[in-house]
Design an enzyme around this catalytic site. Structure first.
Site, short mmCIF file in Angstrom:
data_model
loop_
_atom_site.label_atom_id
_atom_site.label_comp_id
_atom_site.label_asym_id
_atom_site.label_seq_id
_atom_site.Cartn_x
_atom_site.Cartn_y
_atom_site.Cartn_z
N LYS A 89 -36.23 -20.85 9.67
CA LYS A 89 -37.30 -19.84 10.01
C LYS A 89 -37.29 -18.38 9.71
O LYS A 89 -38.04 -17.87 9.54
CB LYS A 89 -37.62 -20.20 11.63
CG LYS A 89 -38.00 -21.38 11.89
CD LYS A 89 -38.36 -21.71 13.37
CE LYS A 89 -38.84 -23.04 13.76
NZ LYS A 89 -37.85 -23.73 13.95
C1 LIG Z 1 -38.10 -25.42 13.74
C2 LIG Z 1 -37.18 -26.31 13.63
C3 LIG Z 1 -37.60 -27.72 13.03
C4 LIG Z 1 -38.84 -28.19 12.84
O1 LIG Z 1 -39.65 -27.39 11.65
P1 LIG Z 1 -41.22 -27.55 11.87
O2 LIG Z 1 -41.41 -26.64 10.61
O3 LIG Z 1 -41.70 -27.34 13.03
O4 LIG Z 1 -41.43 -29.19 11.34
C5 LIG Z 1 -36.50 -28.54 12.99
N1 LIG Z 1 -35.30 -28.16 13.02
C6 LIG Z 1 -34.83 -26.90 13.67
C7 LIG Z 1 -33.46 -26.71 13.96
C8 LIG Z 1 -35.89 -26.07 13.79
O5 LIG Z 1 -35.45 -24.96 14.40
#
Ligand SMILES: *Cc1c(COP(=O)(O)O)cnc(C)c1O
Length: 438
Positions: free
Chosen positions: A107
């Site tokens: 993210k």
């Molecule tokens: C946010 C996250 C996800 C899921 O991603 P999305 O974009 O919400 O589908 C999966 N794994 C980890 C470690 C995350 O932080």
């Protein structure tokens, strides 16, 4: 480029409005009116291009009409100051490690890109625009808060409030957003994650508060947060192509709110030659069930080992549904699903560790297992490793009997001093507090 709402009842918006507001007036998600394809030559040469150059080409094709080219280049190069390697796990399976960013979360890319794009719009200004500070409210169960706080740290014109449930995030995660200071305020809510999210949603809907301060959201409903994740998939293709393994590529994405896979699907629409996609779920199987039945039935989320994927009503489903003209047939032709219980996740982590030596985190484990279960002869699979195993050290060590090393970057956060504002889950108190800010 104009953006429409997936609910179809809001006026068209330009990119600036879509990014600053986050959600359309009718509570739908913004979608671009058209998605341009990248030229053939780009894909012919991609194997020789570095990550930043690939990403700039993708960003230019998408945002080039709305953002000055030099500024866009700055934003992309500043955002992607880290590596995004593809690592071989078995002959047929590779992993795309998305955890080399500043907070070790995938993210990071969307958070930093959005922060810099917002800053660009604030600086550029327009005669009619509001030049007060933009306040970003974000509710987190861990990873989103750290990525957003670090992505926005020190960006002028923007203040971030991270709301997190007291005692319910890991100590490392808590340090990643409570020790920063500057334009980041951590708010420790005496409640659970849903209470934090409710406080944020109430704040967006409160007229008095919206008159008092400019508010926006930084989760994957925001176009500028989810879309930059497409860069990862172009880079994965490039690295696989350079090794001669890109002909029958299957991309597998561990999914929660479906922002990450949605970005991959936008990439596919822009011409990325991936054969098909797999969305790997934990026990929260709403999308998996949709693929089987054609019915989308949200449920309350279940707590699992892969907690960043504990989502019972994935917001970006609306984008995927819209992208394929609401056709179940079109969606199932390109995307398949998988769902795994905590017991299966544990077994997968152990098997992979014993057979290959690779340490999976519980989220990546869903992706790896989905490839084991679904790959056909001749196909090559790439799954996203969405978190560094050290972020879930207690769980991983417990399952594998390992002693996962904590990367220096992560350990550095633990030396800072925790600062947070205690808050009840009562909206009146939160509102009173915000009215003294901004
Ligand atoms: C946010 C996250 C996800 C899921 O991603 P999305 O974009 O919400 O589908 C999966 N794994 C980890 C470690 C995350 O932080």
């Amino acid at each position: 480029m104009k953006y429409y709402s997936t609910n179809g009842k809001a006026p068209l918006a330009d990119l600036q409005k879509a990014v600053v507001k986050g959600l359309a007036e009718d509570r739908g998600l913004y979608m671009p009116e058209c998605i341009k394809k990248l030229p053939k030559e780009f894909f012919e040469n991609i194997g020789d291009m570095p990550f930043q150059e690939i990403a700039y080409n993708v960003a230019y094709t998408f945002f080039g009409e709305d953002v000055d080219a030099d500024a866009l280049k700055d934003i992309v190069y500043d955002t992607l100051c880290f590596d995004c390697p593809v690592v071989k796990v078995t002959d047929q399976i590779y992993t795309l490690e998305l955890f080399h960013g500043p907070t070790l979360a995938f993210k990071d890319v969307g958070a930093r890109f959005m922060a810099r794009l917002l800053q660009y719009f604030i600086r550029r200004g327009t005669p009619t625009s509001d030049n007060r500070t933009v306040n970003v409210l974000v509710a987190t169960s861990g990873d989103t808060g750290s990525a957003v706080a670090n992505g926005f740290l020190g960006v002028d014109g923007i203040h971030v409030y991270v709301l997190y449930p007291k005692g319910k995030v890991s100590p490392i995660q808590e340090c990643q957003f409570t020790t920063l200071g500057k334009n980041i305020t951590a708010i420790e809510v005496d409640g659970v994650f849903d209470d934090c999210q409710a406080l944020v949603k109430n704040a967006f809907m409160d007229e008095e508060l919206n008159r008092h301060m400019r508010l926006t959201s930084a989760n994957s409903i925001n176009v500028a947060r989810f879309l930059p994740q497409a860069f990862y998939y172009f880079n994965a293709y490039a690295r696989m192509k350079a090794q001669g393994h890109a002909d029958q590529l299957v991309m597998c994405v561990p999914s929660g709110n479906f922002g990450n896979i949605c970005a991959a699907l936008f990439g596919h629409r822009m011409g990325l030659p991936v054969k098909r996609f797999i969305a790997a779920n934990n026990a929260n199987d709403i999308f998996y069930n949709y693929l089987q039945t054609g019915k989308y039935e949200p449920k309350p989320s279940k707590q699992t080992l892969a907690n960043a994927m504990d989502v019972g009503d994935p917001s970006n489903f609306a984008r995927i549904y819209d992208l394929y003209g609401k056709s179940h047939e079109a969606i199932t032709a390109l995307i398949s699903g998988a769902t795994y219980s905590d017991n299966q996740i544990r077994a997968t982590m152990r098997q992979c560790y014993e057979q290959t030596g690779y340490v999976l985190d519980p989220h990546g484990a869903c992706g790896y297992q989905a490839l084991i279960d679904n790959l056909k002869p001749g196909e090559v699979g790439v799954f996203c490793e969405t978190a560094h195993p050290a972020k879930f050290k207690e769980k991983v060590d417990d399952i594998l009997g390992s002693d996962v090393e904590i990367p220096l970057r992560l350990a550095a956060f633990m030396r800072g001093k925790k600062q947070s504002v205690p808050m009840s889950k009562d909206f009146i108190e939160f509102k009173k507090y915000l009215l003294t800010q901004g």
